[in-house]
Design an enzyme around this catalytic site. Structure first.
Site, short mmCIF file in Angstrom:
data_model
loop_
_atom_site.label_atom_id
_atom_site.label_comp_id
_atom_site.label_asym_id
_atom_site.label_seq_id
_atom_site.Cartn_x
_atom_site.Cartn_y
_atom_site.Cartn_z
NE ARG A 289 25.04 9.92 66.54
CZ ARG A 289 26.34 10.04 66.72
NH1 ARG A 289 26.93 9.53 67.79
NH2 ARG A 289 27.10 10.66 65.82
CG HIS B 201 30.05 7.97 62.50
ND1 HIS B 201 29.28 8.00 63.65
CD2 HIS B 201 31.32 7.75 62.92
CE1 HIS B 201 30.04 7.80 64.71
NE2 HIS B 201 31.30 7.65 64.30
CD GLU C 114 33.61 11.84 67.81
OE1 GLU C 114 33.27 11.51 68.96
OE2 GLU C 114 34.54 11.27 67.20
CG ASN D 152 29.92 12.06 70.11
OD1 ASN D 152 28.70 12.08 70.34
ND2 ASN D 152 30.41 11.63 68.97
CE1 TYR E 77 33.30 7.35 74.07
CE2 TYR E 77 33.41 9.20 72.56
CZ TYR E 77 32.93 7.95 72.88
OH TYR E 77 32.07 7.30 72.03
CD GLU F 238 30.13 8.48 69.34
OE1 GLU F 238 31.26 8.31 69.86
OE2 GLU F 238 29.94 8.57 68.12
#
Length: 448
Positions: free
Chosen positions: A77, A121, A166, A294, A296, A353
């Protein structure tokens, strides 16, 4: 030890973003982006770092493809830099910019790696920001025009498309909290930007369908698992507001064509209203082929009056921390994707991600023994397996990131890569986490 095996068709990949790795900021006709401007504004980025050179992947893409091939990934990606294609955001196509991505895409395909492309992005052409950026609905039209050019140029070669990365970061982090480009601190502006980005996503999906482009299209939201510290109604409401800020505010329009009313009301109480025009919600909720997530971190929160935007105070409960000071909360991945599946149905999910920042040291024999990052990945891989076993349609996982790179406002001091970048020589050195993931991919599983 328990054996963890993934489905045969599970997609293993890794990911990067254009401004973070490419460099070559003024080469072959590329125009300036908002990140060129922001990073060169004193005080915005640690140490005054910028992406002028970054990892120099613009010139070293063949080396990076070789690293990907050695890693064994099925997919990679990466994002296309809008200012390379349209230096002014609109107007004449810069063919040299397209040529660069043609070389990257052809190189990946030759190496047996599927290119997965993100159209946006974060590197908005500065010329469009000068006209209001995402606050200006004309930018929606500019994005659709840019997307159409890319769709046509790579139809048949790129089979997986992501419109936005995002949108929360593009809107709230960048225009309310002011931590990313363009660095504004205005809640109404952030709400406007979020809405316009989601309309732009929907319009791009419509264009993709209209053109009959091969492959699949989706979008990527960064989800965060935040839960109440106690069972009190006040804690529950505060934690839900905080969680919905990342999750429901973007997922509900994508899948249901509505905004969560409790958050609409909350924002209205803060003086911000969503600038919805007729037809917007139908556009935003165009059917997508997959959702990118994504992930985290996560945490626990409790009610505290006037604490932040949502009267919510985060309580530390003993999580290990990454070098970004983010909680390591692997179980949060299981919880948030279980929630998304239950709430929004059977749309295929890709983790686009997931990764961790730690302080890495290059040894004299050019190795990086990043034990904590290996453990981070292992913990999250186990949660991925739990999700699949629980019936969640998780189809793939992209580790963030292939390379240490320009980490936005943190500059070059924060490293997420599974490959170490020496920023003085630009040499790349695979870390122990790279070899761990290589082994997981080779065996399509591991001993837990």
């Amino acid at each position: 030890m328990a054996r963890i095996d993934f489905p045969k068709d599970f997609v293993w990949g890794t990911a990067t973003a254009s401004y973070q790795i490419e460099g070559a900021w003024q080469e072959d006709g590329r125009g300036p982006s908002i990140w060129d401007t922001f990073s060169k504004t004193p005080g915005k980025v640690f140490n005054g770092d910028n992406g002028d050179v970054a990892c120099d992947s613009y010139h070293r893409y063949e080396e990076d493809i070789a690293l990907l091939k050695k890693l064994g990934v099925k997919a990679y990606r990466f994002s296309i830099a809008w200012p390379r294609i349209f230096p002014q955001g609109t107007g004449e196509v810069n063919e040299k910019g397209l040529d660069y991505y043609r070389k990257v895409v052809d190189g990946l395909i030759a190496a047996g790696i599927e290119p997965c492309v993100t159209l946006y992005h974060w590197d908005l052409p500065q010329a469009l920001q000068d006209k209001g950026g995402w606050d200006n609905r004309d930018t929606i039209d500019a994005f659709v025009n840019y997307s159409e050019v890319i769709f046509k140029a790579f139809n048949g070669k790129i089979k997986q498309w992501i419109t936005f990365n995002e949108t929360w970061c593009v809107s709230f982090l960048s225009n309310y909290l002011g931590l990313h480009a363009p660095g504004n601190t205005d809640l109404q502006l952030a709400v406007n930007v979020a809405h316009h980005c989601m309309v732009a996503h929907g319009e791009a999906v419509k264009k993709f369908r209209e053109l009959g482009i091969e492959g699949e299209i989706g979008t990527t939201h960064n989800l965060y698992w935040f839960e109440p510290y106690s069972t009190s109604p006040e804690d529950a409401a505060a934690a839900r507001r905080n969680r919905a800020f990342n999750n429901e505010w973007f997922m509900e329009p994508t899948f249901k064509g509505t905004y969560p009313q409790f958050l609409v009301d909350w924002f209205k109480g803060k003086g911000a209203e969503v600038p919805i025009l007729p037809g917007d919600m139908e556009t935003i909720s165009q059917k997508i082929d997959f959702i990118g997530v994504n992930f985290y971190s996560g945490g626990f929160g409790r009610y505290k009056k006037d604490e932040g935007l949502f009267d919510c105070e985060e309580v530390q409960v003993g999580f290990d921390k990454t070098y970004m000071d983010w909680n390591v909360y692997a179980d949060g991945l299981y919880k948030v994707l279980s929630w998304a599946h239950e709430e929004y149905g059977d749309t295929p999910i890709y983790i686009t991600e997931n990764g961790a920042c730690y302080e890495d040291v290059l040894t004299e024999d050019n190795r990086v023994h990043d034990v904590l990052r290996k453990e981070y990945f292992k913990k999250h891989f186990i949660q991925c397996h739990r999700l699949i076993e629980s019936g969640v349609p998780l189809k793939g996982y992209f580790a963030w990131s292939l390379l240490d790179n320009f980490e936005w406002a943190e500059g070059y001091r924060k490293r997420f890569g599974i490959v170490y970048t020496n920023y003085e020589t630009l040499e790349r050195y695979p870390k122990d986490s790279y070899y761990f993931i290589q082994d997981v991919i080779k065996n399509n599983g591991f001993e837990a």
